[in-house]
Write a protein that holds these residues in place. Structure first.
Motif, short mmCIF file in Angstrom:
data_model
loop_
_atom_site.label_atom_id
_atom_site.label_comp_id
_atom_site.label_asym_id
_atom_site.label_seq_id
_atom_site.Cartn_x
_atom_site.Cartn_y
_atom_site.Cartn_z
N GLY A 10 -22.20 -6.16 -3.79
CA GLY A 10 -21.71 -7.50 -4.26
C GLY A 10 -20.66 -7.28 -5.41
N LEU A 11 -21.11 -6.42 -6.42
CA LEU A 11 -20.34 -6.23 -7.61
C LEU A 11 -19.09 -5.67 -7.08
N ALA A 12 -19.14 -4.80 -6.18
CA ALA A 12 -17.92 -4.04 -5.84
C ALA A 12 -16.93 -4.87 -5.13
N SER A 13 -17.39 -5.77 -4.10
CA SER A 13 -16.82 -6.68 -3.61
C SER A 13 -16.27 -7.62 -4.54
N CYS A 14 -16.80 -8.06 -5.52
CA CYS A 14 -16.11 -9.23 -6.44
C CYS A 14 -15.09 -8.52 -7.21
N ALA A 15 -15.22 -7.10 -7.35
CA ALA A 15 -14.20 -6.63 -8.26
C ALA A 15 -13.05 -6.42 -7.40
N MET A 16 -13.03 -6.12 -6.08
CA MET A 16 -11.91 -5.82 -5.30
C MET A 16 -11.16 -6.91 -4.99
N ALA A 17 -11.97 -8.25 -5.01
CA ALA A 17 -11.46 -9.45 -4.64
C ALA A 17 -10.78 -10.03 -5.89
N MET A 18 -11.11 -9.53 -7.13
CA MET A 18 -10.37 -10.07 -8.42
C MET A 18 -9.15 -9.49 -8.56
N ALA A 19 -9.02 -8.47 -7.70
CA ALA A 19 -7.72 -7.47 -8.06
C ALA A 19 -6.58 -7.92 -7.08
N ALA A 20 -6.19 -9.15 -7.14
CA ALA A 20 -5.26 -9.42 -6.53
C ALA A 20 -3.67 -9.31 -7.25
N PRO A 21 -2.66 -8.88 -6.44
CA PRO A 21 -1.58 -8.43 -6.99
C PRO A 21 -0.99 -9.73 -8.01
N ALA A 22 -0.66 -9.11 -9.25
CA ALA A 22 -0.07 -9.93 -10.16
C ALA A 22 1.13 -9.29 -10.76
N HIS A 23 2.27 -9.07 -9.98
CA HIS A 23 3.22 -8.40 -10.44
C HIS A 23 4.50 -8.63 -9.95
N ALA A 24 5.64 -8.47 -10.37
CA ALA A 24 6.89 -8.67 -9.56
C ALA A 24 7.19 -7.54 -8.47
N ASP A 25 7.80 -7.89 -7.63
CA ASP A 25 7.95 -7.09 -6.49
C ASP A 25 9.28 -6.15 -7.13
N GLY A 26 9.16 -4.86 -6.51
CA GLY A 26 10.02 -3.88 -6.88
C GLY A 26 11.49 -4.11 -5.97
N GLN A 39 32.01 9.87 1.65
CA GLN A 39 31.58 9.14 0.62
C GLN A 39 29.72 9.11 0.48
N PRO A 40 29.45 9.38 -0.78
CA PRO A 40 28.21 9.58 -1.06
C PRO A 40 27.28 8.23 -0.86
N PHE A 41 25.87 8.37 -0.36
CA PHE A 41 24.99 7.61 -0.65
C PHE A 41 24.57 7.38 -1.78
N SER A 42 24.26 6.08 -2.10
CA SER A 42 23.68 5.89 -3.49
C SER A 42 22.55 4.81 -3.51
N ILE A 43 21.39 5.23 -4.38
CA ILE A 43 20.33 3.93 -4.32
C ILE A 43 20.20 3.82 -5.88
N THR A 44 19.91 2.63 -6.20
CA THR A 44 19.73 2.20 -7.83
C THR A 44 18.25 1.37 -7.70
N ASN A 45 17.61 1.78 -8.78
CA ASN A 45 16.27 0.99 -9.13
C ASN A 45 16.52 -0.12 -9.80
N ASN A 46 16.51 -1.46 -8.99
CA ASN A 46 16.69 -2.59 -9.81
C ASN A 46 15.45 -3.52 -9.75
N SER A 47 14.24 -2.72 -9.90
CA SER A 47 12.86 -3.64 -10.38
C SER A 47 12.99 -4.25 -11.42
N THR A 48 12.44 -5.28 -11.44
CA THR A 48 12.12 -6.24 -12.51
C THR A 48 11.05 -6.23 -13.50
N ALA A 49 10.03 -5.41 -13.24
CA ALA A 49 8.75 -5.38 -13.95
C ALA A 49 8.65 -3.75 -14.48
N GLY A 50 9.70 -3.02 -14.34
CA GLY A 50 9.38 -1.66 -14.91
C GLY A 50 8.88 -0.71 -13.74
#
Length: 215
Positions: A10-26, A39-50
């Motif tokens: 029960g305790l483990a289930s409660c802990a996992m239930a409390m762990a809902a995502p609370a962050h910005a999407d990358g 032409q080279p390919f290029s990818i840039t990390n534009n995430s908003t929460a580090g």
């Protein structure tokens, strides 16, 4: 009687239930513009929460094109190829984990990083050719790769998946649009780990104090 195992679960289930995502999407910026041979390919990390970028996968399946890192190799059209080649030291700044294996004539390859921070970019050369050796022209532009699928793994514990889509006003280009976020396969989100550890720690403390046995 309420047993020890019942309370622990029960305790483990409660802990996992409390762990809902609370962050910005990358977010990752990926634009392919022009001839993929020069032409080279290029990818840039534009995430908003580090969030850092941990992984990137590029899949051409269904587009009619393949990667061509070897001169004269598959699909057999005898054209020149361009091997996977990082550009401008971006492999060092982003912590590219080598080796990156691109099989000649394949439709998929992936990369992993250990230091790809927000605002940083990774660039590479890698030729793309038509899968059909009888194709009239081996020249492949970014717009030819529309529909290719991409995944990006972020340090938040989420995987963003999406497709290359057309760029309005640019006939030679395609751009990644991430459409879905799901937990990275096999890797719990950091918040989930934290809450699970907290829950198990609490359960352990109650066990030590003999508070889990009730009659």
């Amino acid at each position: 009687m309420l047993g020890k195992h019942t309370v622990l679960v029960g305790l483990a289930s409660c802990a996992m239930a409390m762990a809902a995502p609370a962050h910005a999407d990358g977010n990752l910026f990926f634009l392919i513009d022009g001839d993929t041979f020069t032409q080279p390919f290029s990818i840039t990390n534009n995430s908003t929460a580090g969030e850092t970028v941990l992984g990137f996968g590029f899949d051409l399946a269904g587009t009619g094109f393949v990667f061509d890192p070897v001169d004269g190799g598959p699909p057999g059209n005898g054209t020149l190829g361009t091997p996977f080649t990082p550009q401008g030291g971006s492999d060092v700044t982003t912590g590219l984990i080598n080796p990156v294996n691109v099989i000649d004539g394949s439709t998929f390859f992936s990369m992993n990083f250990n230091n790809f921070g927000v605002g940083e970019a990774f660039s590479w050369l890698l030729d793309v050719d038509p899968a059909d050796p009888l194709a009239p022209s081996p020249t492949v532009f970014g717009s030819n790769l529309i529909g290719a699928s991409i995944y990006v793994d972020f340090s938040s514990g989420l995987r963003g998946t999406g497709f290359l889509q057309a760029v309005v006003g640019n006939e030679d280009a395609s751009q990644l649009v991430i459409t879905t976020f799901t937990p990275t396969p096999g890797i719990p989100e950091p918040a989930t780990w934290a809450m699970m550890i907290l829950g198990f720690g609490l359960a352990g403390g109650l066990l030590r104090n003999g508070a889990l046995v009730r009659t």
